[in-house]
Scaffold this motif. Structure first.
Motif, short mmCIF file in Angstrom:
data_model
loop_
_atom_site.label_atom_id
_atom_site.label_comp_id
_atom_site.label_asym_id
_atom_site.label_seq_id
_atom_site.Cartn_x
_atom_site.Cartn_y
_atom_site.Cartn_z
N GLU A 39 0.82 -1.22 0.00
CA GLU A 39 0.00 0.00 0.00
C GLU A 39 0.85 1.26 0.00
OE1 GLU A 39 -0.23 -2.44 2.19
OE2 GLU A 39 -2.15 -3.41 1.77
N GLU A 73 -3.91 -12.26 -4.33
CA GLU A 73 -4.25 -11.10 -3.51
C GLU A 73 -3.22 -9.98 -3.64
OE1 GLU A 73 -4.99 -12.51 0.44
OE2 GLU A 73 -6.65 -13.79 -0.20
N LYS A 76 -3.84 -8.34 -7.01
CA LYS A 76 -5.03 -7.47 -6.98
C LYS A 76 -4.73 -6.16 -6.25
CE LYS A 76 -8.24 -8.20 -3.95
NZ LYS A 76 -9.36 -8.76 -3.17
N ASN A 77 -4.09 -6.25 -5.10
CA ASN A 77 -3.80 -5.04 -4.32
C ASN A 77 -2.83 -4.11 -5.04
OD1 ASN A 77 -5.49 -5.88 -2.25
ND2 ASN A 77 -3.85 -6.92 -1.12
N LEU A 80 -4.83 -2.39 -7.84
CA LEU A 80 -5.71 -1.34 -7.31
C LEU A 80 -4.92 -0.10 -6.94
CD1 LEU A 80 -8.08 -3.51 -5.08
CD2 LEU A 80 -8.73 -2.21 -7.13
N SER A 81 -3.74 -0.31 -6.31
CA SER A 81 -2.89 0.82 -5.95
C SER A 81 -2.37 1.53 -7.20
CB SER A 81 -1.71 0.33 -5.09
OG SER A 81 -0.87 1.40 -4.73
#
Length: 286
Positions: A39, A73, A76-77, A80-81
């Motif tokens: 993130e 996962e 995907k993360n 998205l970021s």
């Protein structure tokens, strides 16, 4: 174009990084590990992410949950970021394993049916990325066959090392899709320049016979290895349904119409050149 390559220590990521940096085409390339604090990764100014980081299939394996966490996962993360931070294109390396233990030709009508947790985790990631994709966030999914090249790990190295000590090898006329790292690099470059999206199946200009590959490797290394038709017949009768036998000598290939991209200009290296470069372990990026 500013590009981020994930998978800091991987073979393909290292080769792609060297290739793009050798080109005078305006690429500014960064290579980074993304396994932690995803993130907080700064993607400001990045136009394309080439996502090569992942958990590959190992003999001893990992817990199933870890494959899902890393290959699905995390992917995907990261996507998205990337989308949130204005990245325009996301190139994801999936695998031929999404088709399971197929035999013969894979066409546009062949259904995905992964049988390993590795293949299942990659297919799950594909589906997540297809949901995230948009006109402003292009997603390209690449399903390569076996990748080989100079100093590569994996099955090609095992075969090359085996030939150097084996006095005899079976003659079996099989057909397999493979991709030389030099052709793969050109393909990724073209996809980035064209900012293409979709699902891509790629391969070398010609299908590969395992026995023919052995002959080429032996010739380049001045090795005298005997190719035996009788041994090939015996093995094909005894081991025809054995998974290891099928992995080495079975037919598994993409149809040629499935692998057409940009008039196939990415298929720069033919089979003889690819094996010659791989065995002599010369740099293609000087």
């Amino acid at each position: 174009m500013k590009v981020l390559i994930t998978g800091e220590n991987g073979y393909i990521s290292g080769q792609l990084y060297d290739y793009l940096n050798s080109k005078n085409n305006g690429f500014q390339v960064i290579k980074k590990s993304v396994r932690s604090n995803i993130e907080n990764i700064d993607l400001n100014g990045i136009e394309t992410v080439v996502h090569l980081a992942g958990l590959v299939h190992k003999k001893k394996g990992y817990p199933d949950r870890e494959y899902i966490q890393v290959n699905c996962e995390l992917t995907k993360n990261l996507a998205l970021s990337a989308k949130k931070q204005g990245v325009k294109q996301f190139i994801f390396f999936s695998t031929m394993a999404v088709y399971g233990f197929q035999k013969g030709e894979i066409t546009s009508f062949t259904a995905t049916n992964p049988e390993t947790v590795y293949g299942k985790s990659k297919l799950l990631a594909e589906k997540e990325l297809e949901r995230i994709a948009s006109e402003d966030f292009k997603v390209a999914i690449v399903r390569p066959p076996m990748v080989y090249g100079p100093n590569c790990p994996g099955n090609y190295k095992l075969l090359s090392d085996f030939i150097k000590v084996a006095p005899i090898f079976p003659y079996i006329d099989n057909k397999r899709s493979m991709i030389f790292i030099g052709n793969l690099n050109v393909f990724i470059e073209e996809v980035m320049i064209n900012r293409d999206s979709g699902v891509f199946h790629i391969q070398d200009p010609n299908f590969v016979s395992t026995t023919n590959m052995v002959k080429n490797i032996a010739n380049i290394n001045n090795l005298n290895i005997r190719i035996s038709k009788r041994l090939g017949i015996i093995l094909s009768k005894i081991l025809k349904n054995n998974k290891l036998y099928l992995k080495v000598f079975g037919d598994l290939f993409y149809s040629t119409d499935l692998t057409i991209y940009n008039e196939n200009t990415y298929q720069k290296y033919d089979f003889n050149n690819s094996i010659n470069i791989s065995e002599k372990k010369v740099s293609m990026y000087d």
